[in-house]
Write a protein that holds these residues in place. Structure first.
Motif, PDB file in Angstrom:
ATOM      1  N   ARG A  43       0.833  -1.194   0.000  1.00 20.55           N
ATOM      2  CA  ARG A  43       0.000   0.000   0.000  1.00 20.55           C
ATOM      3  C   ARG A  43       0.873   1.251   0.000  1.00 20.55           C
ATOM      4  O   ARG A  43       1.864   1.333   0.707  1.00 20.55           O
ATOM      5  CB  ARG A  43      -0.906   0.001   1.239  1.00 20.55           C
ATOM      6  CG  ARG A  43      -2.063   0.981   1.174  1.00 20.55           C
ATOM      7  CD  ARG A  43      -2.996   0.727   2.348  1.00 20.55           C
ATOM      8  NE  ARG A  43      -3.601  -0.577   2.286  1.00 20.55           N
ATOM      9  CZ  ARG A  43      -4.718  -0.848   1.619  1.00 20.55           C
ATOM     10  NH1 ARG A  43      -5.326   0.111   0.949  1.00 20.55           N
ATOM     11  NH2 ARG A  43      -5.227  -2.067   1.612  1.00 20.55           N
ATOM     12  N   VAL A  44       0.500   2.223  -0.845  1.00 22.26           N
ATOM     13  CA  VAL A  44       1.229   3.486  -0.928  1.00 22.26           C
ATOM     14  C   VAL A  44       0.250   4.638  -0.804  1.00 22.26           C
ATOM     15  O   VAL A  44      -0.965   4.467  -0.934  1.00 22.26           O
ATOM     16  CB  VAL A  44       2.007   3.610  -2.259  1.00 22.26           C
ATOM     17  CG1 VAL A  44       3.053   2.527  -2.376  1.00 22.26           C
ATOM     18  CG2 VAL A  44       1.065   3.561  -3.456  1.00 22.26           C
ATOM     19  N   ILE A  45       0.777   5.822  -0.552  1.00 22.05           N
ATOM     20  CA  ILE A  45      -0.047   7.024  -0.492  1.00 22.05           C
ATOM     21  C   ILE A  45      -0.203   7.577  -1.898  1.00 22.05           C
ATOM     22  O   ILE A  45       0.771   7.856  -2.593  1.00 22.05           O
ATOM     23  CB  ILE A  45       0.591   8.070   0.442  1.00 22.05           C
ATOM     24  CG1 ILE A  45       0.675   7.501   1.869  1.00 22.05           C
ATOM     25  CG2 ILE A  45      -0.204   9.364   0.448  1.00 22.05           C
ATOM     26  CD1 ILE A  45       1.399   8.404   2.837  1.00 22.05           C
ATOM     27  N   GLU A  46      -1.449   7.736  -2.345  1.00 19.02           N
ATOM     28  CA  GLU A  46      -1.701   8.098  -3.733  1.00 19.02           C
ATOM     29  C   GLU A  46      -1.125   9.455  -4.107  1.00 19.02           C
ATOM     30  O   GLU A  46      -0.812   9.697  -5.261  1.00 19.02           O
ATOM     31  CB  GLU A  46      -3.206   8.073  -4.007  1.00 19.02           C
ATOM     32  CG  GLU A  46      -3.805   6.661  -3.908  1.00 19.02           C
ATOM     33  CD  GLU A  46      -5.291   6.654  -4.182  1.00 19.02           C
ATOM     34  OE1 GLU A  46      -5.846   7.752  -4.437  1.00 19.02           O
ATOM     35  OE2 GLU A  46      -5.905   5.573  -4.149  1.00 19.02           O
ATOM     36  N   ASP A  76       1.718  10.654  -3.297  1.00 24.62           N
ATOM     37  CA  ASP A  76       3.173  10.690  -3.402  1.00 24.62           C
ATOM     38  C   ASP A  76       3.599  11.047  -4.817  1.00 24.62           C
ATOM     39  O   ASP A  76       3.070  10.519  -5.794  1.00 24.62           O
ATOM     40  CB  ASP A  76       3.767   9.322  -3.030  1.00 24.62           C
ATOM     41  CG  ASP A  76       3.870   9.146  -1.525  1.00 24.62           C
ATOM     42  OD1 ASP A  76       3.537  10.096  -0.803  1.00 24.62           O
ATOM     43  OD2 ASP A  76       4.272   8.065  -1.082  1.00 24.62           O
ATOM     44  N   SER A  90      10.567   9.406   0.972  1.00 19.30           N
ATOM     45  CA  SER A  90       9.376   8.763   1.526  1.00 19.30           C
ATOM     46  C   SER A  90       9.341   8.761   3.048  1.00 19.30           C
ATOM     47  O   SER A  90       8.300   8.459   3.641  1.00 19.30           O
ATOM     48  CB  SER A  90       9.295   7.307   1.021  1.00 19.30           C
ATOM     49  OG  SER A  90       9.276   7.255  -0.386  1.00 19.30           O
ATOM     50  N   LYS A 124       6.462   9.975   5.609  1.00 19.08           N
ATOM     51  CA  LYS A 124       5.194   9.256   5.690  1.00 19.08           C
ATOM     52  C   LYS A 124       5.366   7.750   5.839  1.00 19.08           C
ATOM     53  O   LYS A 124       4.370   7.028   5.838  1.00 19.08           O
ATOM     54  CB  LYS A 124       4.363   9.541   4.429  1.00 19.08           C
ATOM     55  CG  LYS A 124       3.961  11.002   4.282  1.00 19.08           C
ATOM     56  CD  LYS A 124       3.189  11.230   3.003  1.00 19.08           C
ATOM     57  CE  LYS A 124       2.795  12.692   2.850  1.00 19.08           C
ATOM     58  NZ  LYS A 124       2.075  12.941   1.565  1.00 19.08           N
ATOM     59  N   ASP A 125       6.597   7.290   5.987  1.00 18.50           N
ATOM     60  CA  ASP A 125       6.825   5.842   6.051  1.00 18.50           C
ATOM     61  C   ASP A 125       7.923   5.538   7.071  1.00 18.50           C
ATOM     62  O   ASP A 125       9.073   5.919   6.900  1.00 18.50           O
ATOM     63  CB  ASP A 125       7.226   5.317   4.673  1.00 18.50           C
ATOM     64  CG  ASP A 125       7.217   3.808   4.602  1.00 18.50           C
ATOM     65  OD1 ASP A 125       7.951   3.167   5.389  1.00 18.50           O
ATOM     66  OD2 ASP A 125       6.494   3.245   3.757  1.00 18.50           O
ATOM     67  N   THR A 155       2.669   3.492  10.213  1.00 16.48           N
ATOM     68  CA  THR A 155       2.379   4.189   8.963  1.00 16.48           C
ATOM     69  C   THR A 155       1.655   3.302   7.962  1.00 16.48           C
ATOM     70  O   THR A 155       1.012   3.809   7.048  1.00 16.48           O
ATOM     71  CB  THR A 155       3.667   4.744   8.330  1.00 16.48           C
ATOM     72  OG1 THR A 155       4.655   3.702   8.253  1.00 16.48           O
ATOM     73  CG2 THR A 155       4.225   5.877   9.181  1.00 16.48           C
ATOM     74  N   LYS A 197      -1.660   4.545   5.994  1.00 20.14           N
ATOM     75  CA  LYS A 197      -1.845   4.454   4.545  1.00 20.14           C
ATOM     76  C   LYS A 197      -3.097   3.665   4.191  1.00 20.14           C
ATOM     77  O   LYS A 197      -3.793   3.993   3.225  1.00 20.14           O
ATOM     78  CB  LYS A 197      -0.615   3.800   3.900  1.00 20.14           C
ATOM     79  CG  LYS A 197       0.649   4.631   3.989  1.00 20.14           C
ATOM     80  CD  LYS A 197       1.834   3.863   3.436  1.00 20.14           C
ATOM     81  CE  LYS A 197       3.125   4.628   3.614  1.00 20.14           C
ATOM     82  NZ  LYS A 197       4.300   3.903   3.092  1.00 20.14           N
ATOM     83  N   LYS A 198      -3.373   2.631   4.953  1.00 20.28           N
ATOM     84  CA  LYS A 198      -4.535   1.782   4.686  1.00 20.28           C
ATOM     85  C   LYS A 198      -5.835   2.505   5.019  1.00 20.28           C
ATOM     86  O   LYS A 198      -6.819   2.388   4.279  1.00 20.28           O
ATOM     87  CB  LYS A 198      -4.430   0.497   5.505  1.00 20.28           C
ATOM     88  CG  LYS A 198      -5.549  -0.503   5.233  1.00 20.28           C
ATOM     89  CD  LYS A 198      -5.305  -1.785   6.023  1.00 20.28           C
ATOM     90  CE  LYS A 198      -6.386  -2.816   5.739  1.00 20.28           C
ATOM     91  NZ  LYS A 198      -6.157  -4.076   6.481  1.00 20.28           N
ATOM     92  N   ASN A 236      -6.237   5.978   7.635  1.00 23.51           N
ATOM     93  CA  ASN A 236      -5.833   7.382   7.768  1.00 23.51           C
ATOM     94  C   ASN A 236      -5.114   7.537   9.097  1.00 23.51           C
ATOM     95  O   ASN A 236      -5.006   6.581   9.885  1.00 23.51           O
ATOM     96  CB  ASN A 236      -7.049   8.325   7.682  1.00 23.51           C
ATOM     97  CG  ASN A 236      -8.165   7.910   8.635  1.00 23.51           C
ATOM     98  OD1 ASN A 236      -7.921   7.695   9.823  1.00 23.51           O
ATOM     99  ND2 ASN A 236      -9.382   7.788   8.130  1.00 23.51           N
TER     100      ASN A 236
END
Length: 273
Positions: free
Chosen positions: A128-131, A133, A160, A163-164, A208, A212-213, A215
């Motif tokens: 899963r990634v943050i859209e 980014d 990254s 946020k990671d 994190t 991402k999954k 909020n």
């Protein structure tokens, strides 16, 4: 009985096995419950499948980016999805470098090619990634940007890191990995210490992967639940049940736990006492 010397690859496999079988580990797959699409045996299959990569990395014959990519490809041998991607990001430099200082030296030496291989590894997973980014792992143009801007794998991790938390370990010198290993040493021998230390980590660090999954609010809820468990206001069983029901799985903290167990094992921690 005196045992023969244990390789770094064997210790990494042992760390992955000890993490996934630790119980209770709220929200994550363990020896007592699975997720619908990802089960305990998927994690154990990955532990076995990655061994050739771990061996080669331990001999210093594979770059960090190539090692992550190779391990991901090898562990896509089942239908359980991503099991150890974050763990591989942390383990590969630690195995190759021998310890944290050695890992950080190798991280600084990562190349543009390592960064490209890292992004290609994403294509083999369902991470899963943050859209929002800018360097979107689902966008082929991101690889071209990496090549154009000559971004190394460390550059990508630094990008990254805000946020990671897995990426932050690379950038900040593995602080949570070090902390978990130290706590294991302080607790003495025995794998029974893994579960309470994992809950303690949950109480202090926002996962994190959960953010991402879902909020940040849900990730903070998970922290609050762990704090209630530590404070005796909630049972770990009820927290586990709620996390499983809602699909709240602290996957990034599980990866850091694996790295911490591995580091402790290399320093002589005895898991079976």
């Amino acid at each position: 009985m005196k045992c023969p010397p244990t390789s770094r690859a064997e210790l990494a496999q042992l760390a992955m096995m000890l993490e996934v079988t630790a119980y209770p580990k709220p929200g994550n797959v363990d020896r007592c419950h699975d997720y619908e699409d990802t089960r305990l045996e998927h994690f154990l299959a990955s532990v076995i499948a990655c061994r050739p990569t771990l061996d080669v990395v331990g001999r210093g014959e594979l770059s960090i980016g190539a090692a992550i990519y190779d391990a991901v490809v090898r562990t896509n041998c089942h239908l359980g999805g991503n099991t150890h991607f974050g763990a591989f990001i942390l383990l590969m430099p630690l195995i190759a470098g021998g310890d944290i200082p050695g890992a950080l030296r190798l991280i600084k030496e990562t190349t543009v090619h390592d960064a490209v291989l890292f992004y290609q590894a994403f294509a083999e997973t369902q991470v899963r990634v943050i859209e929002s980014d800018g360097l979107d792992v689902n966008d082929p143009d991101s690889i071209e940007q990496i090549r154009r801007d000559q971004l190394t794998l460390l550059d990508v991790m630094a990008y990254s890191a805000p946020k990671d938390m897995i990426c932050r370990e690379w950038v900040e010198g593995f602080p949570l990995t070090r902390r978990f290993a130290d706590r294991l040493h302080d607790a003495g021998g025995g794998a029974k210490a893994i579960s309470p230390l994992f809950i303690g980590l949950m109480a202090k660090e926002m996962d994190t992967f959960i953010a991402k999954k879902f909020n940040a609010e849900v990730a903070e809820e998970a922290m609050a639940m762990a704090q209630e468990v530590l404070g005796g206001r909630r049972t770990v069983e009820s927290m586990d049940e709620e996390c499983i029901r809602r699909g709240i799985n602290p996957g990034s903290l599980a990866d850091i736990t694996i790295a911490g167990i591995y580091l402790a094992l290399t320093e002589g921690w005895q898991w079976d006492r």
